[in-house]
Scaffold this motif. Sequence first.
Motif, PDB file in Angstrom:
ATOM      1  N   ILE A  16       1.028  -1.339   0.193  1.00 55.46           N
ATOM      2  CA  ILE A  16      -0.087  -0.208   0.253  1.00 55.46           C
ATOM      3  C   ILE A  16       0.762   1.288  -0.402  1.00 55.46           C
ATOM      4  O   ILE A  16       0.559   2.116  -0.917  1.00 55.46           O
ATOM      5  N   ILE A  17       1.680   1.243   0.904  1.00 53.63           N
ATOM      6  CA  ILE A  17       2.370   2.074   0.648  1.00 53.63           C
ATOM      7  C   ILE A  17       3.515   2.556  -0.633  1.00 53.63           C
ATOM      8  O   ILE A  17       3.234   3.609  -1.133  1.00 53.63           O
ATOM      9  N   GLY A  18       3.842   1.682  -1.147  1.00 50.87           N
ATOM     10  CA  GLY A  18       4.275   1.479  -2.403  1.00 50.87           C
ATOM     11  C   GLY A  18       3.899   2.128  -3.361  1.00 50.87           C
ATOM     12  O   GLY A  18       3.998   3.221  -4.398  1.00 50.87           O
ATOM     13  N   TRP A  19       2.410   1.838  -3.232  1.00 45.21           N
ATOM     14  CA  TRP A  19       1.061   2.485  -4.064  1.00 45.21           C
ATOM     15  C   TRP A  19       0.673   3.899  -3.980  1.00 45.21           C
ATOM     16  O   TRP A  19       1.229   5.228  -4.792  1.00 45.21           O
ATOM     17  N   LEU A  20       0.806   4.313  -2.588  1.00 43.21           N
ATOM     18  CA  LEU A  20       0.628   6.221  -1.967  1.00 43.21           C
ATOM     19  C   LEU A  20       1.939   6.359  -2.511  1.00 43.21           C
ATOM     20  O   LEU A  20       1.674   7.843  -2.358  1.00 43.21           O
ATOM     21  N   VAL A  21       2.890   5.804  -2.674  1.00 43.25           N
ATOM     22  CA  VAL A  21       3.974   6.238  -2.841  1.00 43.25           C
ATOM     23  C   VAL A  21       4.594   6.508  -4.871  1.00 43.25           C
ATOM     24  O   VAL A  21       4.440   7.943  -5.006  1.00 43.25           O
ATOM     25  N   ALA A  22       4.015   5.799  -4.855  1.00 42.17           N
ATOM     26  CA  ALA A  22       4.035   5.512  -6.756  1.00 42.17           C
ATOM     27  C   ALA A  22       2.822   7.124  -6.983  1.00 42.17           C
ATOM     28  O   ALA A  22       3.019   7.065  -8.106  1.00 42.17           O
ATOM     29  N   GLU A  23       1.894   6.491  -6.613  1.00 32.70           N
ATOM     30  CA  GLU A  23       1.116   8.006  -6.908  1.00 32.70           C
ATOM     31  C   GLU A  23       0.586   9.287  -6.151  1.00 32.70           C
ATOM     32  O   GLU A  23       0.154   9.757  -6.717  1.00 32.70           O
ATOM     33  N   PRO A  95     -16.767   0.158  -0.514  1.00 29.63           N
ATOM     34  CA  PRO A  95     -17.136  -0.957   0.185  1.00 29.63           C
ATOM     35  C   PRO A  95     -17.256  -0.656   2.162  1.00 29.63           C
ATOM     36  O   PRO A  95     -16.494   0.448   2.417  1.00 29.63           O
ATOM     37  N   PRO A  96     -18.419  -0.738   2.733  1.00 21.46           N
ATOM     38  CA  PRO A  96     -18.358  -0.126   3.821  1.00 21.46           C
ATOM     39  C   PRO A  96     -18.538  -0.896   4.889  1.00 21.46           C
ATOM     40  O   PRO A  96     -18.294  -0.171   6.369  1.00 21.46           O
ATOM     41  N   ALA A  97     -17.247  -2.016   4.833  1.00 20.41           N
ATOM     42  CA  ALA A  97     -17.273  -1.958   5.961  1.00 20.41           C
ATOM     43  C   ALA A  97     -16.190  -2.161   7.568  1.00 20.41           C
ATOM     44  O   ALA A  97     -16.478  -1.959   8.419  1.00 20.41           O
ATOM     45  N   ARG A  98     -15.370  -0.931   6.892  1.00 21.61           N
ATOM     46  CA  ARG A  98     -14.753  -0.354   8.068  1.00 21.61           C
ATOM     47  C   ARG A  98     -14.964   1.930   7.739  1.00 21.61           C
ATOM     48  O   ARG A  98     -14.042   2.299   8.700  1.00 21.61           O
ATOM     49  N   LEU A  99     -16.396   1.717   7.602  1.00 21.75           N
ATOM     50  CA  LEU A  99     -16.328   2.632   7.514  1.00 21.75           C
ATOM     51  C   LEU A  99     -17.330   3.642   8.608  1.00 21.75           C
ATOM     52  O   LEU A  99     -17.606   4.348   8.720  1.00 21.75           O
ATOM     53  N   THR A 112      -7.109  -2.168  11.240  1.00 22.98           N
ATOM     54  CA  THR A 112      -8.348  -1.157  10.630  1.00 22.98           C
ATOM     55  C   THR A 112      -7.207  -0.265   9.576  1.00 22.98           C
ATOM     56  O   THR A 112      -8.059  -0.062   8.498  1.00 22.98           O
ATOM     57  N   CYS A 113      -6.571   0.236   9.564  1.00 20.45           N
ATOM     58  CA  CYS A 113      -6.140   1.251   9.336  1.00 20.45           C
ATOM     59  C   CYS A 113      -5.298   0.807   7.567  1.00 20.45           C
ATOM     60  O   CYS A 113      -5.594   1.640   6.260  1.00 20.45           O
ATOM     61  N   VAL A 114      -4.366  -0.303   8.028  1.00 16.83           N
ATOM     62  CA  VAL A 114      -4.268  -0.703   6.922  1.00 16.83           C
ATOM     63  C   VAL A 114      -5.370  -1.656   5.530  1.00 16.83           C
ATOM     64  O   VAL A 114      -5.376  -1.426   4.311  1.00 16.83           O
ATOM     65  N   HIS A 115      -6.610  -2.334   6.278  1.00 21.64           N
ATOM     66  CA  HIS A 115      -7.165  -2.570   5.038  1.00 21.64           C
ATOM     67  C   HIS A 115      -8.143  -1.688   4.597  1.00 21.64           C
ATOM     68  O   HIS A 115      -8.399  -1.943   3.421  1.00 21.64           O
ATOM     69  N   LEU A 116      -8.804  -0.607   5.847  1.00 20.41           N
ATOM     70  CA  LEU A 116      -9.303   1.176   4.621  1.00 20.41           C
ATOM     71  C   LEU A 116      -8.913   1.302   3.755  1.00 20.41           C
ATOM     72  O   LEU A 116      -9.479   1.673   2.264  1.00 20.41           O
ATOM     73  N   LEU A 117      -7.181   1.075   3.974  1.00 20.68           N
ATOM     74  CA  LEU A 117      -6.258   1.548   2.893  1.00 20.68           C
ATOM     75  C   LEU A 117      -6.397   0.826   1.906  1.00 20.68           C
ATOM     76  O   LEU A 117      -6.615   1.084   0.436  1.00 20.68           O
ATOM     77  N   ASN A 118      -6.567   0.046   1.899  1.00 20.32           N
ATOM     78  CA  ASN A 118      -6.119  -1.499   0.990  1.00 20.32           C
ATOM     79  C   ASN A 118      -7.062  -1.291   0.549  1.00 20.32           C
ATOM     80  O   ASN A 118      -7.879  -1.409  -1.139  1.00 20.32           O
ATOM     81  N   ASP A 119      -8.402  -0.693   0.993  1.00 20.73           N
ATOM     82  CA  ASP A 119     -10.270  -1.260  -0.167  1.00 20.73           C
ATOM     83  C   ASP A 119     -10.042   0.481  -0.908  1.00 20.73           C
ATOM     84  O   ASP A 119     -10.192   0.093  -2.027  1.00 20.73           O
ATOM     85  N   ALA A 120      -9.893   1.593  -0.115  1.00 23.48           N
ATOM     86  CA  ALA A 120      -9.244   2.339  -0.721  1.00 23.48           C
ATOM     87  C   ALA A 120      -8.788   2.306  -2.355  1.00 23.48           C
ATOM     88  O   ALA A 120      -9.410   3.041  -3.735  1.00 23.48           O
ATOM     89  N   ARG A 121      -7.417   1.346  -2.042  1.00 28.51           N
ATOM     90  CA  ARG A 121      -6.252   1.029  -3.594  1.00 28.51           C
ATOM     91  C   ARG A 121      -7.402   0.170  -4.317  1.00 28.51           C
ATOM     92  O   ARG A 121      -7.326   0.692  -5.249  1.00 28.51           O
ATOM     93  N   ALA A 122      -7.761  -0.628  -4.261  1.00 33.21           N
ATOM     94  CA  ALA A 122      -8.177  -1.456  -4.896  1.00 33.21           C
ATOM     95  C   ALA A 122      -9.869  -0.655  -5.380  1.00 33.21           C
ATOM     96  O   ALA A 122      -9.921  -1.025  -6.778  1.00 33.21           O
ATOM     97  N   PHE A 123     -10.344   0.331  -4.440  1.00 29.74           N
ATOM     98  CA  PHE A 123     -11.242   0.909  -5.782  1.00 29.74           C
ATOM     99  C   PHE A 123     -11.104   2.111  -6.437  1.00 29.74           C
ATOM    100  O   PHE A 123     -11.336   1.695  -7.379  1.00 29.74           O
TER     101      PHE A 123
END
Length: 135
Positions: A16-23, A95-99, A112-123
């Motif tokens: 996720i951090i790699g993706w955040l940096v790349a984007e 996805p509403p799971a962690r909102l 919670t933080c890692v999985h919410l960011l993964n949801d955002a990345r996937a979205f």
Amino acid sequence: ESKTPTAATHALAERIIGWLVAEKYWPHDEPRSCDEGPACRLADVVSRGVLLCRLVSVIDRSEIIGVERAPKTAAQRLHNVSLALRALRANARFPPARLWSPRALARADVATCVHLLNDARAFLIKRRARATSHM
């Protein structure tokens, strides 16, 4: 998940951090790692709410008003996180799971933080794929 992040959680956080940096979403003045590992680093950054609000602005294609850009208190962190979650709950496609966990996010709960960011990345990855397939 236990208080100590698993190797799988650290690996996911590193992706996720790699993706955040790349984007170019990762805050430029923020180190990418710490002694506790990538999952703890990501949770710490997410807990401030600023990165989360930035991602939500990208997801919703509109700026969130009222974000405290340099939160210094727990209340300011919770305010930022709550703004982001409120906006995401209004998005029927996200996805509403962690909102519904603003306090867990603001106190840097790793899972919670890692999985919410993964949801955002996937979205965002899926949305980009749909957009490019329609060109």
